[in-house]
Design a protein around this motif. Structure first.
Motif, PDB file in Angstrom:
ATOM      1  N   ASP A  53       0.013 -11.621  -0.748  1.00 48.51           N
ATOM      2  CA  ASP A  53       0.716 -10.373  -0.477  1.00 48.51           C
ATOM      3  C   ASP A  53      -0.149  -9.511   0.447  1.00 48.51           C
ATOM      4  OD1 ASP A  53       2.115  -8.087  -0.455  1.00 48.51           O
ATOM      5  OD2 ASP A  53       2.191  -7.808  -2.641  1.00 48.51           O
ATOM      6  N   SER A  54       0.393  -9.135   1.589  1.00 51.22           N
ATOM      7  CA  SER A  54      -0.387  -8.335   2.533  1.00 51.22           C
ATOM      8  C   SER A  54      -0.453  -6.872   2.103  1.00 51.22           C
ATOM      9  CB  SER A  54       0.240  -8.405   3.930  1.00 51.22           C
ATOM     10  OG  SER A  54       1.476  -7.710   3.912  1.00 51.22           O
ATOM     11  N   GLY A  55       0.455  -6.465   1.221  1.00 53.58           N
ATOM     12  CA  GLY A  55       0.475  -5.067   0.802  1.00 53.58           C
ATOM     13  C   GLY A  55       1.333  -4.202   1.711  1.00 53.58           C
ATOM     14  N   PHE A  65       2.993  -0.630  18.617  1.00 47.43           N
ATOM     15  CA  PHE A  65       1.589  -1.016  18.488  1.00 47.43           C
ATOM     16  C   PHE A  65       1.385  -1.822  17.210  1.00 47.43           C
ATOM     17  CE2 PHE A  65       1.211   3.019  20.903  1.00 47.43           C
ATOM     18  CZ  PHE A  65       0.695   2.467  22.071  1.00 47.43           C
ATOM     19  N   PRO A  66       0.360  -2.649  17.171  1.00 48.82           N
ATOM     20  CA  PRO A  66       0.059  -3.393  15.938  1.00 48.82           C
ATOM     21  C   PRO A  66      -0.470  -2.466  14.850  1.00 48.82           C
ATOM     22  CG  PRO A  66      -0.970  -4.429  17.856  1.00 48.82           C
ATOM     23  CD  PRO A  66      -0.501  -3.077  18.288  1.00 48.82           C
ATOM     24  N   THR A  67      -0.211  -2.837  13.599  1.00 47.02           N
ATOM     25  CA  THR A  67      -0.720  -2.113  12.443  1.00 47.02           C
ATOM     26  C   THR A  67      -1.745  -2.999  11.751  1.00 47.02           C
ATOM     27  OG1 THR A  67       1.498  -1.264  12.167  1.00 47.02           O
ATOM     28  CG2 THR A  67      -0.044  -0.920  10.338  1.00 47.02           C
ATOM     29  N   MET A  68      -2.861  -2.388  11.335  1.00 50.02           N
ATOM     30  CA  MET A  68      -3.895  -3.195  10.694  1.00 50.02           C
ATOM     31  C   MET A  68      -3.723  -3.193   9.192  1.00 50.02           C
ATOM     32  SD  MET A  68      -7.992  -2.770  10.791  1.00 50.02           S
ATOM     33  CE  MET A  68      -8.050  -1.840   9.278  1.00 50.02           C
ATOM     34  N   VAL A  69      -4.015  -4.313   8.556  1.00 54.30           N
ATOM     35  CA  VAL A  69      -3.989  -4.339   7.102  1.00 54.30           C
ATOM     36  C   VAL A  69      -5.120  -5.239   6.595  1.00 54.30           C
ATOM     37  CG1 VAL A  69      -2.354  -6.270   6.994  1.00 54.30           C
ATOM     38  CG2 VAL A  69      -2.567  -4.704   5.061  1.00 54.30           C
ATOM     39  N   ASP A  70      -5.782  -4.771   5.506  1.00 51.13           N
ATOM     40  CA  ASP A  70      -6.757  -5.622   4.814  1.00 51.13           C
ATOM     41  C   ASP A  70      -6.097  -6.101   3.531  1.00 51.13           C
ATOM     42  OD1 ASP A  70      -8.831  -5.457   6.605  1.00 51.13           O
ATOM     43  OD2 ASP A  70      -9.558  -3.555   5.775  1.00 51.13           O
ATOM     44  N   LYS A  85     -11.591 -11.183   1.175  1.00 46.75           N
ATOM     45  CA  LYS A  85     -10.938 -10.127   1.950  1.00 46.75           C
ATOM     46  C   LYS A  85     -10.575 -10.665   3.325  1.00 46.75           C
ATOM     47  CE  LYS A  85     -12.260  -5.608   2.076  1.00 46.75           C
ATOM     48  NZ  LYS A  85     -13.364  -4.598   1.956  1.00 46.75           N
ATOM     49  N   MET A  86      -9.343 -10.393   3.756  1.00 48.03           N
ATOM     50  CA  MET A  86      -8.891 -10.852   5.063  1.00 48.03           C
ATOM     51  C   MET A  86      -8.298  -9.653   5.786  1.00 48.03           C
ATOM     52  SD  MET A  86      -9.159 -14.287   5.017  1.00 48.03           S
ATOM     53  CE  MET A  86      -7.846 -15.247   5.717  1.00 48.03           C
ATOM     54  N   ARG A  87      -8.223  -9.771   7.096  1.00 48.10           N
ATOM     55  CA  ARG A  87      -7.645  -8.688   7.900  1.00 48.10           C
ATOM     56  C   ARG A  87      -6.585  -9.273   8.824  1.00 48.10           C
ATOM     57  NH1 ARG A  87     -11.407  -4.283  10.710  1.00 48.10           N
ATOM     58  NH2 ARG A  87     -11.364  -3.612   8.544  1.00 48.10           N
ATOM     59  N   GLY A 167      11.382  -7.666   1.012  1.00 43.78           N
ATOM     60  CA  GLY A 167      10.830  -6.578   1.804  1.00 43.78           C
ATOM     61  C   GLY A 167       9.324  -6.618   1.922  1.00 43.78           C
ATOM     62  N   LYS A 168       8.676  -7.376   1.041  1.00 46.77           N
ATOM     63  CA  LYS A 168       7.207  -7.450   1.097  1.00 46.77           C
ATOM     64  C   LYS A 168       6.783  -8.548   2.072  1.00 46.77           C
ATOM     65  CE  LYS A 168       6.230  -7.663  -3.398  1.00 46.77           C
ATOM     66  NZ  LYS A 168       5.448  -7.696  -4.636  1.00 46.77           N
ATOM     67  N   ILE A 169       5.742  -8.232   2.827  1.00 47.93           N
ATOM     68  CA  ILE A 169       5.280  -9.222   3.802  1.00 47.93           C
ATOM     69  C   ILE A 169       4.183 -10.074   3.179  1.00 47.93           C
ATOM     70  CG2 ILE A 169       4.176  -9.563   6.037  1.00 47.93           C
ATOM     71  CD1 ILE A 169       5.419  -6.948   6.906  1.00 47.93           C
ATOM     72  N   MET A 170       4.423 -11.381   3.182  1.00 51.53           N
ATOM     73  CA  MET A 170       3.440 -12.314   2.643  1.00 51.53           C
ATOM     74  C   MET A 170       2.821 -13.062   3.817  1.00 51.53           C
ATOM     75  SD  MET A 170       4.202 -11.867  -0.590  1.00 51.53           S
ATOM     76  CE  MET A 170       3.558 -13.248  -1.502  1.00 51.53           C
ATOM     77  N   LEU A 171       1.494 -13.242   3.763  1.00 47.81           N
ATOM     78  CA  LEU A 171       0.812 -13.936   4.849  1.00 47.81           C
ATOM     79  C   LEU A 171       0.241 -15.261   4.356  1.00 47.81           C
ATOM     80  CD1 LEU A 171      -1.007 -10.941   6.550  1.00 47.81           C
ATOM     81  CD2 LEU A 171       1.209 -11.974   7.088  1.00 47.81           C
ATOM     82  N   GLY A 172       0.387 -16.266   5.199  1.00 48.10           N
ATOM     83  CA  GLY A 172      -0.058 -17.606   4.790  1.00 48.10           C
ATOM     84  C   GLY A 172      -1.150 -18.162   5.680  1.00 48.10           C
ATOM     85  N   ALA A 173      -1.063 -19.457   5.959  1.00 49.64           N
ATOM     86  CA  ALA A 173      -2.112 -20.161   6.695  1.00 49.64           C
ATOM     87  C   ALA A 173      -2.212 -19.662   8.132  1.00 49.64           C
ATOM     88  CB  ALA A 173      -1.828 -21.655   6.687  1.00 49.64           C
TER      89      ALA A 173
END
Ligand code: HEM
Ligand code: FES
Lengths: 179, 253, 223
Positions: A53-55, A65-70, A85-87, A167-173
């Motif tokens: 879950d990227s949050g 513009f891009p948005t940053m997320v940790d 921790k990933m960004r 609605g939640k963005i999940m990030l994978g490989a």
């Protein structure tokens, strides 16, 4: 082949040597049979492919513009399991699809920086179309992570696999894009 | 085996010792003749070894716990004879068994060629050396065996921890205020635990899945002498009935 | 191609006599089980060596996963046993091999003893053999601790106590052996270093001597 007596076929000595080689090979194979799979065990462990879950919510991602997320990814490293921790930098492309870029420079792996103001909010670049800048060797990328070919990085920023769940963005490989 | 290509060489390479051609029958070059035989034995040996491994998985006990001094230590089997030797020299003379005797034995072993320095080699022609070794061997085997037996006896005499591997995951008591539960606490709980998880006796969580009330009455009444007294140490058949009725309700999964 | 390479090296180093000496030396009939079944006792030394080879190999592979520290040692062994492909087998090779080396080495020693093969001129090789025996026992003692489970810990605790029973210097021996006052982190690293560096170096050196002497002196003649 002929031996000293001029007879055809294998000499006794050659036959024994081949048999010896065969027996030796058999012993070596018996010993190697468990050892080799043991050593290449990591090949049987794919890097997860799991999503984290990227949050961020779908609506948090802009198209200017891009948005940053940790965010945190659960990682199993041998017997040690931890949250790493990933960004990621997320943006909607022209067709409205979300793309999530890894900030790892494709040149030698420094962490690229987005163009942001003092509060960390994205702002237009003073460098034309180049929005991400790498502190190491001057690499630069557009808001979509496309690299400036005149600079060291020869490949766009890598992309996370993106999945939207409720609605939640999940990030994978992470995967590479072609140059 | 008296072929004359016995000592044949790879064509083109010189014979190593032409004069050896008339050596006694049975003598053969190390490579490849003799080595082949050795390796065939080796290959069979290796296969037997691997099969043994496949059918005898190695265990891993619990992680080391320096504060659990109740664990009964046991050296690996080939040290047992030395370990056993110590038991014959308790207290302040332990060094006789830990240093002096093994030291003497090791020294004798190293010096064997000089102690047994006659020219004869056949074991029957040097009775002292042979009988000394046979005797030491028997002693080592016997001491290893003794150590093993005593270890087993010691383990058996220890209050053993109950095996809870088959216990249901849900361990909440059913009807903890039942009159049967109160009676249970007076005697049975000493062995089976007030929480029914077992201590000296086995756990009783989920016992209702296995036995009904009648069967429980029967089992408790008989007991398991000498480990569990008849009626579980309770005074009356009526008490047994109440306890059994309560236990029959313990149907945790 | 192979022949050319071989000749090139041989010209410079003269390796032919070395292997010819090993390959062509004659093995007497009395050690050949094909001649007389009872000669199988002469195989024990070779079989010991075979198991030593498997020990070295399985040990090298186990070291890919094993960590010699008290927090991770147990977990890494658990990981080897439960998760790594054929880990159970590789660990089994090393575990059972340890016992097998002892057994085969002992049988080999008995063969040498009862055939009186340690007599002149082979006394030195016997001494080397006994030293090898002690080194292998050392492997067993130090290796037993490495999984850092209850069995390992308490067996070593007994060993440490025995060391302490040596008159006068026992206390110091124990401290050096376990690397401090308590059996713990420093003991494990110490035993690991001894098990995988010191003892193998000693063993290989001694085995080298053993084999050179056997080649020089030949196998003792028939009884
Ligand atoms: C890792 C342990 C050892 C290995 C790999 C090994 C290997 C060998 C081999 C391959 C031989 C040739 C003859 C045969 O196989 O029987 C041999 C001979 C010999 N070994 Fe060992 N050995 C070991 C330990 C020992 C020990 C513990 C002793 C004595 C305490 C010993 C004493 C001797 C002697 C005196 C010979 C010469 C025997 C003769 O000439 O007939 N070895 N060893
Ligand atoms: S690492 Fe980014 S430009 Fe070299």
């Amino acid at each position: 082949m002929s031996d000293k007596n001029g007879k055809q076929g294998l000499s006794r000595r050659q036959f024994l040597s081949y048999a010896l080689g065969g027996t030796g090979a058999f012993m070596a194979a018996t010993i190697a049979a468990p050892l080799v799979p043991f050593a290449i065990d990591p090949l049987t462990r794919t890097s997860g492919g799991g999503f984290a879950d990227s949050g961020l919510k779908e609506s948090d991602v802009k198209s200017d513009f891009p948005t940053m997320v940790d965010f945190k990814v659960h990682r199993k490293d041998g017997w040690i399991e931890e949250n790493v921790k990933m960004r990621a930098w997320l943006i909607k492309d022209e067709s409205g699809k979300i793309m999530a870029m890894s900030p790892i420079c494709t040149h030698l792996g420094c962490q690229v920086a987005g163009t942001v103001d003092g509060n960390g909010n994205p702002k237009p670049s003073e460098d034309g179309e180049w929005w991400f800048h790498c502190p190491c060797h001057g690499g630069r990328y557009t808001i979509y992570g496309i690299n400036d070919k005149a600079k060291p990085p020869q490949r766009p920023l890598d992309l996370y696999e993106v999945k939207v769940e409720g609605g939640k963005i999940m990030l994978g490989a992470i995967s590479q894009r072609k140059a | 085996m008296a072929h004359d290509h016995f000592r044949e060489r790879i064509p083109g390479t010189p014979r190593f010792k032409e004069k050896d051609k008339n050596k006694p029958i049975g003598t053969e070059p190390f490579f490849p003749n003799f080595l082949l035989k050795e390796w065939i034995v080796g290959a069979l040996f290796l296969v037997a070894f691997m099969l043994w491994i496949v059918f005898n998985p190695v265990e891993l006990t619990d992680v080391a716990n320096p504060s659990d001094s109740s664990y009964t230590p046991m050296p690996d089997w080939y040290f047992l004879f030395l370990y056993q030797l110590l038991k014959y020299f308790p207290g302040s003379v332990i060094w006789l068994g830990s240093v002096i005797l093994p030291g003497i034995a090791a020294t004798l072993l190293i010096l064997a060629p000089w102690l047994d320095n006659s020219k004869v080699r056949h074991p029957f022609k040097r009775p002292v050396a042979t009988s000394a070794m046979v005797l030491s061997l028997l002693l080592m085997i016997w001491m290893t065996y003794e150590a093993h037996v005593q270890h087993e006896e010691h383990l058996a005499s220890q209050p053993k921890k109950v095996d809870q591997s088959a216990m249901p995951a849900d361990t909440t008591l059913v009807d903890a205020n039942d009159p049967g539960a109160k009676i249970f606490a007076t005697s049975c709980a000493g062995c089976h635990g007030a929480d029914l998880k077992g201590q000296i006796g086995p756990f009783l969580i989920g016992v209702g899945n296995k036995y009904d009330e009648a069967k429980l009455v029967d089992t408790i009444t008989k007991g398991f002498p000498p480990n569990m007294p008849p009626k579980g140490g309770l005074a009356s058949d009526d008490q047994v009935k109440q306890v059994a009725a309560w236990l029959a309700k313990q149907k945790q999964k | 191609m192979f022949k050319k390479t071989y000749d090139w090296i041989d010209e410079r180093l003269g390796i032919t006599p070395i292997w010819r000496d090993i390959a062509d030396h004659d093995v007497p009939a009395h050690v050949n089980p094909a001649n007389k079944m009872s000669a199988f006792v002469y195989c024990f030394g070779g079989l010991t060596f075979l198991i030593i080879v498997t020990q070295i190999l399985s040990g090298m592979f186990l070291a890919m996963y094993y960590v010699p520290d008290i927090v991770n040692a147990y977990r890494s062994v658990q990981y080897i046993t439960d998760e790594v492909l054929l880990g159970q087998i590789v660990r089994g090779m090393h575990f059972w091999g340890a016992s097998l080396v002892i057994i085969m080495m002992f049988l080999h020693m008995l063969r040498v003893f009862f055939t009186g093969s340690y007599k002149a001129p082979r006394e030195m090789n016997w001494v080397v053999g006994v030293l090898i025996f002690f080194v292998v026992m050392g492997f067993g003692f130090t290796g037993y601790l490495l999984p850092w489970d209850q069995k390992a810990y308490w067996a070593t605790a007994v060993g440490a106590q025995i060391a302490e029973s040596v008159p006068w210097i026992g206390k110091y021996i124990k401290t050096v052996l376990i690397g401090g006052d308590v059996l713990g982190a420093l003991t494990l690293t110490r035993f690991f270093a001894i098990h995988v560096f010191f003892l193998p170096a000693g063993l290989l050196g001694l085995l080298g001597l053993h084999f050179i002497m056997i080649r020089k002196q030949g196998i003792a003649g028939p009884l």
